[in-house]
Write a protein that holds these residues in place. Sequence first.
Motif, PDB file in Angstrom:
ATOM      1  N   ALA A 134      -6.941  -0.275   2.818  1.00 53.30           N
ATOM      2  CA  ALA A 134      -5.527  -0.020   2.637  1.00 53.30           C
ATOM      3  C   ALA A 134      -5.230   0.355   1.081  1.00 53.30           C
ATOM      4  O   ALA A 134      -4.565   1.460   0.824  1.00 53.30           O
ATOM      5  CB  ALA A 134      -4.480  -1.047   3.270  1.00 53.30           C
ATOM      6  N   ALA A 135      -5.892  -0.559   0.265  1.00 46.42           N
ATOM      7  CA  ALA A 135      -5.760  -0.422  -1.049  1.00 46.42           C
ATOM      8  C   ALA A 135      -6.304   0.982  -1.657  1.00 46.42           C
ATOM      9  O   ALA A 135      -5.808   2.016  -2.229  1.00 46.42           O
ATOM     10  CB  ALA A 135      -6.355  -1.403  -2.037  1.00 46.42           C
ATOM     11  N   THR A 136      -7.796   1.293  -1.183  1.00 44.79           N
ATOM     12  CA  THR A 136      -8.320   2.422  -1.635  1.00 44.79           C
ATOM     13  C   THR A 136      -7.626   3.565  -0.932  1.00 44.79           C
ATOM     14  O   THR A 136      -7.592   4.749  -1.535  1.00 44.79           O
ATOM     15  CB  THR A 136      -9.777   2.328  -1.419  1.00 44.79           C
ATOM     16  OG1 THR A 136     -10.212   1.942  -0.073  1.00 44.79           O
ATOM     17  CG2 THR A 136     -10.305   1.356  -2.259  1.00 44.79           C
ATOM     18  N   ALA A 137      -7.195   3.595   0.244  1.00 46.47           N
ATOM     19  CA  ALA A 137      -6.744   4.666   0.864  1.00 46.47           C
ATOM     20  C   ALA A 137      -5.454   4.971   0.368  1.00 46.47           C
ATOM     21  O   ALA A 137      -4.926   6.137   0.264  1.00 46.47           O
ATOM     22  CB  ALA A 137      -6.492   4.412   2.323  1.00 46.47           C
ATOM     23  N   ALA A 138      -4.777   4.003  -0.099  1.00 41.38           N
ATOM     24  CA  ALA A 138      -3.261   4.319  -0.586  1.00 41.38           C
ATOM     25  C   ALA A 138      -3.566   5.002  -1.994  1.00 41.38           C
ATOM     26  O   ALA A 138      -2.752   6.166  -2.156  1.00 41.38           O
ATOM     27  CB  ALA A 138      -2.454   3.153  -0.998  1.00 41.38           C
ATOM     28  N   GLY A 197      -4.746  -0.878 -11.234  1.00 42.24           N
ATOM     29  CA  GLY A 197      -5.210  -2.348 -10.728  1.00 42.24           C
ATOM     30  C   GLY A 197      -4.187  -3.437 -10.204  1.00 42.24           C
ATOM     31  O   GLY A 197      -4.637  -4.087  -9.376  1.00 42.24           O
ATOM     32  N   THR A 198      -2.985  -3.151 -10.643  1.00 41.99           N
ATOM     33  CA  THR A 198      -1.907  -4.126 -10.243  1.00 41.99           C
ATOM     34  C   THR A 198      -1.683  -4.025  -8.853  1.00 41.99           C
ATOM     35  O   THR A 198      -1.513  -4.903  -8.026  1.00 41.99           O
ATOM     36  CB  THR A 198      -0.680  -3.869 -10.824  1.00 41.99           C
ATOM     37  OG1 THR A 198      -0.980  -3.995 -12.620  1.00 41.99           O
ATOM     38  CG2 THR A 198       0.600  -4.929 -10.448  1.00 41.99           C
ATOM     39  N   ALA A 199      -1.608  -2.844  -8.290  1.00 42.27           N
ATOM     40  CA  ALA A 199      -1.357  -2.538  -6.992  1.00 42.27           C
ATOM     41  C   ALA A 199      -2.317  -2.759  -6.003  1.00 42.27           C
ATOM     42  O   ALA A 199      -2.139  -3.241  -4.988  1.00 42.27           O
ATOM     43  CB  ALA A 199      -0.566  -1.088  -6.497  1.00 42.27           C
ATOM     44  N   THR A 200      -3.585  -2.324  -6.378  1.00 41.48           N
ATOM     45  CA  THR A 200      -4.806  -2.877  -5.747  1.00 41.48           C
ATOM     46  C   THR A 200      -4.880  -4.441  -5.435  1.00 41.48           C
ATOM     47  O   THR A 200      -5.184  -4.815  -4.474  1.00 41.48           O
ATOM     48  CB  THR A 200      -6.058  -2.434  -6.440  1.00 41.48           C
ATOM     49  OG1 THR A 200      -6.187  -0.968  -6.604  1.00 41.48           O
ATOM     50  CG2 THR A 200      -7.223  -2.603  -5.651  1.00 41.48           C
ATOM     51  N   ALA A 201      -4.570  -5.230  -6.454  1.00 40.36           N
ATOM     52  CA  ALA A 201      -4.777  -6.706  -6.650  1.00 40.36           C
ATOM     53  C   ALA A 201      -3.512  -7.117  -5.646  1.00 40.36           C
ATOM     54  O   ALA A 201      -3.742  -8.100  -4.768  1.00 40.36           O
ATOM     55  CB  ALA A 201      -4.675  -7.191  -7.725  1.00 40.36           C
ATOM     56  N   ALA A 207       0.687  -1.225   0.018  1.00 36.39           N
ATOM     57  CA  ALA A 207      -0.072   0.081   0.007  1.00 36.39           C
ATOM     58  C   ALA A 207       0.847   1.218  -0.207  1.00 36.39           C
ATOM     59  O   ALA A 207       0.586   2.249  -0.438  1.00 36.39           O
ATOM     60  CB  ALA A 207      -0.873   0.035   1.251  1.00 36.39           C
ATOM     61  N   GLY A 208       2.035   1.310   0.666  1.00 38.55           N
ATOM     62  CA  GLY A 208       2.832   2.492   0.635  1.00 38.55           C
ATOM     63  C   GLY A 208       3.384   2.407  -0.662  1.00 38.55           C
ATOM     64  O   GLY A 208       3.684   3.735  -1.113  1.00 38.55           O
ATOM     65  N   VAL A 209       3.824   1.610  -1.338  1.00 27.31           N
ATOM     66  CA  VAL A 209       4.376   1.819  -2.692  1.00 27.31           C
ATOM     67  C   VAL A 209       3.185   2.239  -3.788  1.00 27.31           C
ATOM     68  O   VAL A 209       3.547   3.324  -4.555  1.00 27.31           O
ATOM     69  CB  VAL A 209       4.785   0.242  -3.219  1.00 27.31           C
ATOM     70  CG1 VAL A 209       4.900   0.346  -4.923  1.00 27.31           C
ATOM     71  CG2 VAL A 209       6.005  -0.291  -2.618  1.00 27.31           C
ATOM     72  N   LEU A 269      -9.526  17.359   0.101  1.00 34.68           N
ATOM     73  CA  LEU A 269     -10.494  16.444  -0.797  1.00 34.68           C
ATOM     74  C   LEU A 269     -10.278  14.936  -0.906  1.00 34.68           C
ATOM     75  O   LEU A 269     -11.003  14.301  -0.489  1.00 34.68           O
ATOM     76  CB  LEU A 269     -10.670  16.846  -2.267  1.00 34.68           C
ATOM     77  CG  LEU A 269     -11.453  16.367  -3.142  1.00 34.68           C
ATOM     78  CD1 LEU A 269     -12.891  16.366  -3.113  1.00 34.68           C
ATOM     79  CD2 LEU A 269     -11.171  16.403  -4.473  1.00 34.68           C
ATOM     80  N   PHE A 270      -9.196  14.817  -0.911  1.00 37.67           N
ATOM     81  CA  PHE A 270      -8.623  13.389  -0.865  1.00 37.67           C
ATOM     82  C   PHE A 270      -8.727  12.837   0.535  1.00 37.67           C
ATOM     83  O   PHE A 270      -8.682  11.607   0.494  1.00 37.67           O
ATOM     84  CB  PHE A 270      -7.166  13.160  -1.609  1.00 37.67           C
ATOM     85  CG  PHE A 270      -7.050  13.514  -3.003  1.00 37.67           C
ATOM     86  CD1 PHE A 270      -7.839  12.545  -3.874  1.00 37.67           C
ATOM     87  CD2 PHE A 270      -6.705  14.611  -3.397  1.00 37.67           C
ATOM     88  CE1 PHE A 270      -7.882  12.561  -5.539  1.00 37.67           C
ATOM     89  CE2 PHE A 270      -6.775  14.827  -5.014  1.00 37.67           C
ATOM     90  CZ  PHE A 270      -7.238  13.889  -5.744  1.00 37.67           C
ATOM     91  N   LEU A 271      -8.334  13.729   1.612  1.00 37.27           N
ATOM     92  CA  LEU A 271      -8.464  13.223   2.972  1.00 37.27           C
ATOM     93  C   LEU A 271      -9.712  12.883   3.326  1.00 37.27           C
ATOM     94  O   LEU A 271      -9.832  11.816   3.820  1.00 37.27           O
ATOM     95  CB  LEU A 271      -7.646  14.342   3.909  1.00 37.27           C
ATOM     96  CG  LEU A 271      -7.779  14.035   5.166  1.00 37.27           C
ATOM     97  CD1 LEU A 271      -6.723  12.779   5.520  1.00 37.27           C
ATOM     98  CD2 LEU A 271      -7.463  15.118   6.148  1.00 37.27           C
ATOM     99  N   ALA A 272     -10.782  13.666   2.775  1.00 38.64           N
ATOM    100  CA  ALA A 272     -12.178  13.371   3.076  1.00 38.64           C
ATOM    101  C   ALA A 272     -12.552  12.200   2.417  1.00 38.64           C
ATOM    102  O   ALA A 272     -13.342  11.335   2.795  1.00 38.64           O
ATOM    103  CB  ALA A 272     -12.949  14.556   2.535  1.00 38.64           C
ATOM    104  N   SER A 273     -12.136  11.994   1.121  1.00 37.96           N
ATOM    105  CA  SER A 273     -12.320  10.711   0.395  1.00 37.96           C
ATOM    106  C   SER A 273     -11.715   9.543   1.035  1.00 37.96           C
ATOM    107  O   SER A 273     -12.577   8.341   1.328  1.00 37.96           O
ATOM    108  CB  SER A 273     -11.537  10.690  -1.061  1.00 37.96           C
ATOM    109  OG  SER A 273     -11.838   9.534  -1.770  1.00 37.96           O
ATOM    110  N   THR A 274     -10.687   9.562   1.849  1.00 36.55           N
ATOM    111  CA  THR A 274      -9.985   8.520   2.579  1.00 36.55           C
ATOM    112  C   THR A 274     -10.865   8.146   3.932  1.00 36.55           C
ATOM    113  O   THR A 274     -11.343   7.057   4.246  1.00 36.55           O
ATOM    114  CB  THR A 274      -8.672   8.804   3.139  1.00 36.55           C
ATOM    115  OG1 THR A 274      -7.855   9.095   1.810  1.00 36.55           O
ATOM    116  CG2 THR A 274      -8.141   7.644   3.851  1.00 36.55           C
TER     117      THR A 274
END
Length: 404
Positions: free
Chosen positions: A139-143, A118-122, A17-19, A263-268
């Motif tokens: 973790a995937a969507t938050a990253a 797609g790759t990192a999410t998977a 997720a960090g990557v 905006l992205f913080l609120a999305s997370t």
Amino acid sequence: MAADHGTRSRPGYPAAAGVFAVGMAGATLPTPLYGLYQAEIGFSELMVTVVFAVYAVGVIAVLLTAGDWSDRVGRRPVLFCALGLSAVADLCFLFEGGLPLLFAGRLLSGFSVGLLSGTATAAVLELAPPHRAARAGFAATAANMGGLGCGPLLAGLLARYAPDPLRLPFVVHLALLAVAAVVVRLLPETVAARAGEPRPRHRHRPQGMAVPPEARAVFAPAALAAFAGFSLLGLFTAVVPSFLAQTLKADDLAVAGAVVFSLFLASTAGQSLTGRLGVRRSLPAGCLTLVAGLLLVGASLAAESLPLLLAGTLAGGLGQGLAFRAGLASVGDAAPAGHRGGTISAFFVAAYTGLTLPVMGVGALTLWLGLRNAGLVFTAAVTVLALCVGLLLPRGAREGAAGP
């Protein structure tokens, strides 16, 4: 799938997720800097949206032609390729001397994100043990969203408080990419671990919009919700910094970066609520919250009010996050393991189409209506779309789920 006993000492899904976050940060790094590029090179607001759209076109092109590569060759090789493309994009910005390298940098950044999405999410989902599946999904969507948010925040702060604002952010990101590449080298290869045997060789054919039959019932509502939510993200990452500077006279680059970051913080934060509400309730709730955010953004444009813009930013981000994670979770769960990367990539095609087309429309409208009025037209159109998704598509999804 979790790594086997030979790879237990290797990094797990938080490292992946960090990557993911580092790679995504490069996509939005130029966001608060567009005004500086306009002053240096000299181009219109329409050209800003065209430069931005080149990035999204790159994302969509890769998702359509190579979105399932990681299902074929493994997650790690594709992650390395994505990070390499991001590094070359940074170099384009470092040596930028006009529009050609801006376009090249944004296109390469789009290629990188197209491979990474797609790759990192998977990879994040597959590296998690079964009892951590829900956490891995978050973790995937938050990253994804967190990385996109950190890009403008980092660039805005460095541009405001450090020297050489058009180059230093990209030097810092190159260093982060180098660290991410080391982490990828240490990650277990989940495709090989899942198969339990060497991967067969495939002759590559562009996948197009490949959605397996098992995922089609949930794909349409999820994709339309993603389209609406990413339309708002596109407005903020391409146009809102100019609105802040030209209309609200808030030309501090750190402020512009912080607004986009919020905006992205609120999305997370919205994504974190999806697990509590459940996927079925989160989709309509997210769309209706997005509608409220769009209405507030429209009101801020009409009243030229920064507080209203901030309120719309937070509400819109929250709604986008709810709907986005719900859609991604439903699509990922419905897709069979051998087609998960490709199916998730198709989902991101729909999302990035929303990031591209509406924003280009705003850029074109600015030539006739001006920035403020073009923004009002945009918010009205996307509000109608999000409202339709929130009210109508959940019922369709339930009917589809109840069918044969």
